[in-house]
Structure formats: C-alpha cells, structure tokens
Design a protein around this motif. Structure first.
Motif, PDB file in Angstrom:
ATOM      1  N   MET A  59      61.340  23.067  31.353  1.00 47.44           N
ATOM      2  CA  MET A  59      60.644  24.118  32.242  1.00 47.44           C
ATOM      3  C   MET A  59      59.448  23.907  32.679  1.00 47.44           C
ATOM      4  N   GLN A  60      59.024  24.502  33.773  1.00 47.13           N
ATOM      5  CA  GLN A  60      57.525  24.131  34.237  1.00 47.13           C
ATOM      6  C   GLN A  60      56.501  25.141  33.704  1.00 47.13           C
ATOM      7  N   GLN A  61      55.299  24.832  33.649  1.00 42.65           N
ATOM      8  CA  GLN A  61      54.301  25.382  33.123  1.00 42.65           C
ATOM      9  C   GLN A  61      53.823  26.423  34.449  1.00 42.65           C
ATOM     10  N   ILE A  62      53.306  27.716  33.952  1.00 41.04           N
ATOM     11  CA  ILE A  62      52.715  28.175  34.867  1.00 41.04           C
ATOM     12  C   ILE A  62      51.345  28.899  34.260  1.00 41.04           C
ATOM     13  N   ILE A  63      50.306  29.341  35.120  1.00 38.09           N
ATOM     14  CA  ILE A  63      49.292  29.848  34.705  1.00 38.09           C
ATOM     15  C   ILE A  63      49.539  31.529  34.661  1.00 38.09           C
ATOM     16  N   LYS A  64      49.095  32.153  33.697  1.00 38.35           N
ATOM     17  CA  LYS A  64      49.509  33.576  33.553  1.00 38.35           C
ATOM     18  C   LYS A  64      48.514  34.102  32.860  1.00 38.35           C
ATOM     19  N   ASN A  65      47.764  34.934  33.251  1.00 33.96           N
ATOM     20  CA  ASN A  65      46.524  35.634  32.579  1.00 33.96           C
ATOM     21  C   ASN A  65      45.538  34.767  31.960  1.00 33.96           C
ATOM     22  N   GLY A  66      45.126  33.737  32.731  1.00 30.52           N
ATOM     23  CA  GLY A  66      44.162  32.599  32.484  1.00 30.52           C
ATOM     24  C   GLY A  66      44.690  31.731  31.433  1.00 30.52           C
ATOM     25  N   GLN A  67      46.155  31.540  30.933  1.00 30.26           N
ATOM     26  CA  GLN A  67      46.459  30.614  30.155  1.00 30.26           C
ATOM     27  C   GLN A  67      47.652  29.751  30.633  1.00 30.26           C
ATOM     28  N   LEU A  68      47.951  28.627  30.220  1.00 32.20           N
ATOM     29  CA  LEU A  68      49.160  28.080  30.539  1.00 32.20           C
ATOM     30  C   LEU A  68      50.136  28.493  29.690  1.00 32.20           C
ATOM     31  N   VAL A  69      51.427  28.828  30.019  1.00 42.41           N
ATOM     32  CA  VAL A  69      52.474  29.231  29.570  1.00 42.41           C
ATOM     33  C   VAL A  69      53.992  28.577  30.239  1.00 42.41           C
ATOM     34  N   GLN A  70      54.700  28.365  29.136  1.00 40.49           N
ATOM     35  CA  GLN A  70      55.942  27.985  29.779  1.00 40.49           C
ATOM     36  C   GLN A  70      56.624  29.019  30.375  1.00 40.49           C
ATOM     37  N   GLU A  71      57.214  28.466  31.493  1.00 39.87           N
ATOM     38  CA  GLU A  71      58.023  29.582  32.573  1.00 39.87           C
ATOM     39  C   GLU A  71      59.161  29.962  31.998  1.00 39.87           C
ATOM     40  N   SER A  72      59.318  31.246  31.884  1.00 36.61           N
ATOM     41  CA  SER A  72      60.713  31.789  31.157  1.00 36.61           C
ATOM     42  C   SER A  72      61.567  32.578  32.549  1.00 36.61           C
ATOM     43  N   TRP A  73      61.038  32.624  33.668  1.00 43.05           N
ATOM     44  CA  TRP A  73      61.869  33.357  34.674  1.00 43.05           C
ATOM     45  C   TRP A  73      62.503  32.070  35.652  1.00 43.05           C
ATOM     46  N   HIS A  74      63.517  32.735  36.095  1.00 44.54           N
ATOM     47  CA  HIS A  74      64.352  31.868  36.947  1.00 44.54           C
ATOM     48  C   HIS A  74      64.265  32.046  38.490  1.00 44.54           C
ATOM     49  N   LEU A  75      63.505  31.246  39.244  1.00 41.43           N
ATOM     50  CA  LEU A  75      63.300  31.776  40.666  1.00 41.43           C
ATOM     51  C   LEU A  75      64.683  31.468  41.349  1.00 41.43           C
ATOM     52  N   MET A  76      65.340  32.606  41.693  1.00 36.73           N
ATOM     53  CA  MET A  76      66.493  31.933  42.600  1.00 36.73           C
ATOM     54  C   MET A  76      66.248  31.669  43.974  1.00 36.73           C
ATOM     55  N   PRO A  77      67.056  30.881  44.449  1.00 40.05           N
ATOM     56  CA  PRO A  77      66.750  30.123  46.036  1.00 40.05           C
ATOM     57  C   PRO A  77      67.113  31.188  47.000  1.00 40.05           C
ATOM     58  N   LYS A  78      66.554  30.853  47.934  1.00 36.82           N
ATOM     59  CA  LYS A  78      66.714  32.041  49.216  1.00 36.82           C
ATOM     60  C   LYS A  78      68.183  32.153  49.476  1.00 36.82           C
ATOM     61  N   ASP A  79      68.938  31.198  49.462  1.00 41.71           N
ATOM     62  CA  ASP A  79      70.516  31.551  49.625  1.00 41.71           C
ATOM     63  C   ASP A  79      71.168  31.793  48.638  1.00 41.71           C
ATOM     64  N   ALA A  80      70.840  32.434  47.580  1.00 48.36           N
ATOM     65  CA  ALA A  80      71.474  32.817  46.245  1.00 48.36           C
ATOM     66  C   ALA A  80      72.492  33.746  46.684  1.00 48.36           C
ATOM     67  N   THR A  81      73.735  33.908  45.797  1.00 46.98           N
ATOM     68  CA  THR A  81      74.636  35.145  46.001  1.00 46.98           C
ATOM     69  C   THR A  81      74.701  35.892  44.615  1.00 46.98           C
ATOM     70  N   LEU A  82      75.131  37.127  44.673  1.00 51.04           N
ATOM     71  CA  LEU A  82      75.266  37.733  43.605  1.00 51.04           C
ATOM     72  C   LEU A  82      76.248  37.118  42.483  1.00 51.04           C
ATOM     73  N   ASP A  83      77.243  36.383  43.226  1.00 48.74           N
ATOM     74  CA  ASP A  83      78.184  35.865  41.924  1.00 48.74           C
ATOM     75  C   ASP A  83      77.620  34.598  41.133  1.00 48.74           C
ATOM     76  N   VAL A  84      76.407  34.145  41.583  1.00 45.62           N
ATOM     77  CA  VAL A  84      75.991  32.919  40.819  1.00 45.62           C
ATOM     78  C   VAL A  84      74.855  33.419  39.891  1.00 45.62           C
ATOM     79  N   LEU A  85      74.352  34.748  39.890  1.00 43.66           N
ATOM     80  CA  LEU A  85      73.383  34.947  39.058  1.00 43.66           C
ATOM     81  C   LEU A  85      73.739  35.592  37.840  1.00 43.66           C
TER      82      LEU A  85
END
Length: 165
Positions: A1-27
């Motif tokens: 997983m990617q690290q992100i900056i959140k509230n001034g600290q580095l944290v492990q990303e826990s969210w999945h960013l769905m692509p623009k062409d995502a469909t409901l059945d793959v979520l």
C-alpha cells in the motif's frame, strides 16, 4: 500500500481509490472505497447500502455543488484530483467544502500533487495528500512547513495576522 500524508503525518493508505471506469459489480462491499463522482450519481442508493467506508473523488472539471450539501455527510473522504500541477481549480473546491458547506471530513488531494503545493493546499482546507507515485512522501511532508507564518486568512486560520496580535 501507498503512504499518504494525513494530518501532518505519514500513514499507510487504507482506502481504495476506484478507477474512473469502475462499475458497481466490481466494488468490494466491506472495504473503504473512494468512488468517482459519476458512479456515485448513477448508483447512490446501492453505494449507501454498502458496509464499508465511502468516499467520492472529483475530476477538476466536476463541481462539488452537484452533491452538496445533501450528500456531503455521507462521505468520510472527498478526494479532489489534480490532473496537472498547473490546474488549481480544486483549491477553490476545498475552500468551498470547508467554508460554505462546513465539511468536517477528510479532503484529500490526489493526482499530480507535488511538495511545493502542500502548504497552499493545506491553507485551502486539504488535510490529506497522496503525492505522485514517483515522489517521496517523506520528503514531501516537509512542504507543509515551508512557511512559519501566513499573513492572510484562510481555511486553516480564519484570522489574518494583524488580528492575531
């Protein structure tokens, strides 16, 4: 997983960013996901029924007014995509979210996000940053401390310097 900056600290990303062409059945039903605005507008009722956390992401040409203020409380994360570092339209979107709509959740900058922008993004209301994959998030973290004092009022400090004295 990617690290992100959140509230001034580095944290492990826990969210999945769905692509623009995502469909409901793959979520996934129980994961924390950030869906594109078009998917939210088309499948709002089904997405509300999910078990996992929900966020939405907007392209730079999409306006927050299409979902504000009614849907904003449903989102734990609102991600604003910067397709190029020269496209600053979402600075205004973040400011609208904080000031006009009093959004208290996470506002995340995604896309072409660079260290030089973080301080100014934070002033507009962003509190999380997913820097470009080819950049070091640890080095980018220093961008939040580029300046020790800001004169102007902003989302992160509503009083100008002369009023703080």
């Amino acid at each position: 997983m990617q690290q992100i900056i959140k509230n001034g600290q580095l944290v492990q990303e826990s969210w999945h960013l769905m692509p623009k062409d995502a469909t409901l059945d793959v979520l996934p039903n129980s994961d924390d996901i950030i869906v594109p605005l078009a998917l939210w507008l088309e499948h709002e009722h089904a997405l509300k029924a999910r078990d996992g956390g929900l966020g939405v992401w907007l392209e730079s040409d999409e306006e927050i007014e299409s979902i504000a203020p009614d849907s904003l409380p449903l989102f734990q994360v609102i991600a604003l995509n910067f397709p190029a570092f020269t496209d600053g339209r979402h600075y205004s979107t973040a400011r609208l979210l904080r000031d006009r709509y009093a959004y208290k959740g996470e506002i995340r900058a995604i896309g072409d996000v660079l260290q030089d922008q973080l301080f100014f993004m934070q002033r507009c209301g962003f509190d999380a940053f997913a820097v470009r994959p080819d950049r070091d998030p640890q080095a980018a973290l220093a961008g939040l401390k580029d300046f020790s004092v800001a004169y102007q009022a902003a989302a992160d400090q509503p009083l100008p310097l002369f009023r703080r004295r």
